[in-house]
Every structure is written in structure tokens, then in C-alpha cells.
Design a protein around this motif. Sequence first.
Motif, PDB file in Angstrom:
ATOM      1  N   LYS A  12       0.846  -1.199   0.000  1.00 51.68           N
ATOM      2  CA  LYS A  12       0.000   0.000   0.000  1.00 51.68           C
ATOM      3  C   LYS A  12       0.874   1.239   0.000  1.00 51.68           C
ATOM      4  O   LYS A  12       1.768   1.384   0.841  1.00 51.68           O
ATOM      5  CB  LYS A  12      -0.921   0.007   1.229  1.00 51.68           C
ATOM      6  CG  LYS A  12      -1.885   1.186   1.264  1.00 51.68           C
ATOM      7  CD  LYS A  12      -2.843   1.188   0.086  1.00 51.68           C
ATOM      8  CE  LYS A  12      -3.798   2.366   0.108  1.00 51.68           C
ATOM      9  NZ  LYS A  12      -4.686   2.385  -1.079  1.00 51.68           N
ATOM     10  N   TYR A  14       0.511   5.488  -0.122  1.00 52.03           N
ATOM     11  CA  TYR A  14      -0.318   6.682  -0.019  1.00 52.03           C
ATOM     12  C   TYR A  14       0.495   7.886  -0.473  1.00 52.03           C
ATOM     13  O   TYR A  14       1.514   8.223   0.148  1.00 52.03           O
ATOM     14  CB  TYR A  14      -0.773   6.922   1.424  1.00 52.03           C
ATOM     15  CG  TYR A  14      -1.889   6.041   1.914  1.00 52.03           C
ATOM     16  CD1 TYR A  14      -3.166   6.117   1.375  1.00 52.03           C
ATOM     17  CD2 TYR A  14      -1.666   5.151   2.965  1.00 52.03           C
ATOM     18  CE1 TYR A  14      -4.192   5.312   1.851  1.00 52.03           C
ATOM     19  CE2 TYR A  14      -2.685   4.341   3.446  1.00 52.03           C
ATOM     20  CZ  TYR A  14      -3.954   4.429   2.881  1.00 52.03           C
ATOM     21  OH  TYR A  14      -4.964   3.633   3.366  1.00 52.03           O
ATOM     22  N   GLU A  15       0.057   8.540  -1.546  1.00 47.36           N
ATOM     23  CA  GLU A  15       0.693   9.774  -2.014  1.00 47.36           C
ATOM     24  C   GLU A  15       2.214   9.652  -2.079  1.00 47.36           C
ATOM     25  O   GLU A  15       2.956  10.511  -1.595  1.00 47.36           O
ATOM     26  CB  GLU A  15       0.283  10.946  -1.114  1.00 47.36           C
ATOM     27  CG  GLU A  15      -1.227  11.202  -1.124  1.00 47.36           C
ATOM     28  CD  GLU A  15      -1.618  12.350  -0.215  1.00 47.36           C
ATOM     29  OE1 GLU A  15      -0.749  12.843   0.533  1.00 47.36           O
ATOM     30  OE2 GLU A  15      -2.794  12.770  -0.270  1.00 47.36           O
ATOM     31  N   GLY A  16       2.667   8.556  -2.646  1.00 46.44           N
ATOM     32  CA  GLY A  16       4.092   8.339  -2.836  1.00 46.44           C
ATOM     33  C   GLY A  16       4.826   7.768  -1.638  1.00 46.44           C
ATOM     34  O   GLY A  16       6.020   7.481  -1.720  1.00 46.44           O
ATOM     35  N   VAL A  17       4.124   7.612  -0.509  1.00 47.50           N
ATOM     36  CA  VAL A  17       4.742   7.061   0.697  1.00 47.50           C
ATOM     37  C   VAL A  17       4.299   5.605   0.869  1.00 47.50           C
ATOM     38  O   VAL A  17       3.099   5.317   0.916  1.00 47.50           O
ATOM     39  CB  VAL A  17       4.352   7.872   1.948  1.00 47.50           C
ATOM     40  CG1 VAL A  17       4.957   7.241   3.197  1.00 47.50           C
ATOM     41  CG2 VAL A  17       4.805   9.317   1.808  1.00 47.50           C
ATOM     42  N   THR A  18       5.256   4.694   0.978  1.00 48.21           N
ATOM     43  CA  THR A  18       4.938   3.280   1.169  1.00 48.21           C
ATOM     44  C   THR A  18       4.559   3.029   2.619  1.00 48.21           C
ATOM     45  O   THR A  18       5.383   3.196   3.522  1.00 48.21           O
ATOM     46  CB  THR A  18       6.128   2.394   0.773  1.00 48.21           C
ATOM     47  OG1 THR A  18       6.452   2.625  -0.603  1.00 48.21           O
ATOM     48  CG2 THR A  18       5.789   0.919   0.959  1.00 48.21           C
ATOM     49  N   SER A  57      -2.387  -1.223  -3.203  1.00 44.50           N
ATOM     50  CA  SER A  57      -1.741  -0.652  -4.389  1.00 44.50           C
ATOM     51  C   SER A  57      -1.298  -1.766  -5.325  1.00 44.50           C
ATOM     52  O   SER A  57      -1.183  -1.564  -6.540  1.00 44.50           O
ATOM     53  CB  SER A  57      -0.543   0.205  -3.972  1.00 44.50           C
ATOM     54  OG  SER A  57      -0.960   1.265  -3.130  1.00 44.50           O
TER      55      SER A  57
END
Length: 350
Positions: A12, A14-18, A57
Motif C-alpha cells: 500500500k 499513499y501519495e508516494g509514501v509506502t 496498491s
Amino acid sequence: MSDRVELRQVSKVYEGVTVVETLDLSMKAGEFVVLLGPSGSGKTTLLNMIGGFAEPSAGQVLIDGMDVTDLPPAKRPTATVFQDYALFPHMSLANNVAFGLRMRQVPKADRLAKAAEMLKLVGLEGFGSRGVHQLSGGQRQRVALARAMAVEPKVLLLDEPLGALDLALRRQMQEELVRLQRRSGATFVHVTHDQEEAMSIADRIVVVNKGRIEDMGPPDRVYLRPASLFAAQFMGESNVIAGRVVECVGPDIKIETAFGAVVIAGDGTPGAAVHIALRPEQLMLTPVADSVGLGHGTVAEMSFQGTHCRCHCRIGNLDLILRAPVSAGLTPGRDVALYAARSDLVLLQR
């Protein structure tokens, strides 16, 4: 037992952050699994991907072999209990418990009968006509559990449901959760950051950190033989001592530490940096067969804990935590010699 829940190569971002690294995780039918980790570790995200509140993701979520990755929460054989319980204040307890059945268009008489059955199951028989405002925190938590169980989920997801309760009530509810899970036969997936809670309820603990699984196994194994430095330090108190591999001797290795050289089971590469973990209750004031001497030191600090005394003992540059019996009569400033059974020393290489 067959696999009830499977996460296959799930991640997963979020906004480029794993938030969750690519991982595999399976849970058996009828198993009580606890996802344990600090805030921000990714444990709630894992729970939400199982429940359908977050979309992976990458990877797949399967329940009883069926791919549910793209299904919304209402279409999955799951139910979720949140920390705030999310009860409807304008409804009676019976109608709160029957709400999910109402959404499934179950006839009124049938759903109210089921609600009464579930309230009895959680120890609230005869409470159906009461309002939410008439309940204590623990009773509200039981109603939330009854509502989740009323739809007979194959998987019950619990997102820190005991976090708002006081210590005595939390322990009582931990016992009731285990009894409820055993009676229902459902798979329970419980998220918490409380190590003691995890050990008291889980069949299996999954230690999560920075989106990765650090360790996984029965509570006693994860506590006594942690697989990583993080797991050793997060699962309760632990004395962690740095060392370096000197040589390999058959199935054992010799490690140089601040308290001298020690030979313990394991393998490694000469020259490699490692750590040795030892729980405070495993430190001893007198030697036993095949024990290791850790040296002589001084009790620097001490606090009475009821069943034991928690002591900080200084041995050279080492600060070791000891759980000593009250009968030992230790006091700050007293000289002590500390020992540990060789079999209690845990080698950590990551």
C-alpha cells in the motif's frame, strides 16, 4: 485448519509514501490473530485492506480462496468493530445489534430474535430495550461486538476496540473476546499496540514495523525467542547487549560482548555485529547449571512492582533491567552478581 484470509504480495502506497511493503500473510479458519506494532507501523492499513476500507496498491486479498480485492466492505464476509464503537444513539440496543441484518433485508422478527441471541452471548441478556446512553463503556463495547457477530462474519476485524477502556475493564474484555471467539469459531483479526493485550488473547502475533512483518508466531515464541532486534525491544522489556562474532564452533558461535565471551547456539560470520537479548525476569542473582556470568555491578535504581522489584543494575557500561523477587531484599547501592542461563540468551542478527 485451512487458510481463511490470504494477503498475496500486498502493498500500500499513499501519495508516494509506502505504508505497507510487499508482503504475504495468511490466517487460518478459527484463528485469533493479533497485528501488533507502534502507531504508523501499517497494522491498521493491513486490517483495512482485509475489510475493504483500503484498496491495495498491488497484490490480492482472498477470503476462503475467493478474491475479494475489489469488493466493497458490505460484499465481504467480514465485520469490523472500531475503537469508538459507532453505535446509533437514537436506537435501542436490539435495533443497534440488528442493524446489519436490517440492511440485508432480514425479516424484523428474525433479526430481533438474532439480536436477543447475540446480546445474551455477550452477557447483556434482557438489555434489548435500553438506550446507548444507559450503558457503561464496557457494555457499549459488548454491543458493538454483538452487532458485528449478528451477521455471522467469517472474519471479525477489531481495530483497537479496547483502547478507551480502563485497565481492569480492558482485562475483563480481553477474556471475553477470547471466549466469544472460541464459541463463534470465526477468524478474529485484532489490531493493538499493547503488547500485554496481544500476548493474552492471540493464537498468533504478527509484529509489524514500518510496513514490514518483523516477526510472527505464537505469543510465547515471539516473546521468548524474538526473530529481530525490533521484536525483542517492542515485545515487552528486554536487555539487548551488542556483540561481535568471534568464531563458529560447530552448531554454536562464540560472541565477544561487554561482559566477556559467550558461546551460544546459532550461526554467523566471524566479525559480524550481532545482539543478544535477555528478558529482565531471566536475569538471576545466583548461578545455575550451564549459566553465564554477566559480572558484578550495583543496583542503581529500584521500584516496587507488587509481585517483584524492578531494578536497574549497572555493570560497567551496561545498564541491565532485573526483575528480582521481593524476598531478595535488594536496595539501591547494593552490589550484585548477575547470571543468565545460556539457553535464555537469544541471538539477534537483524
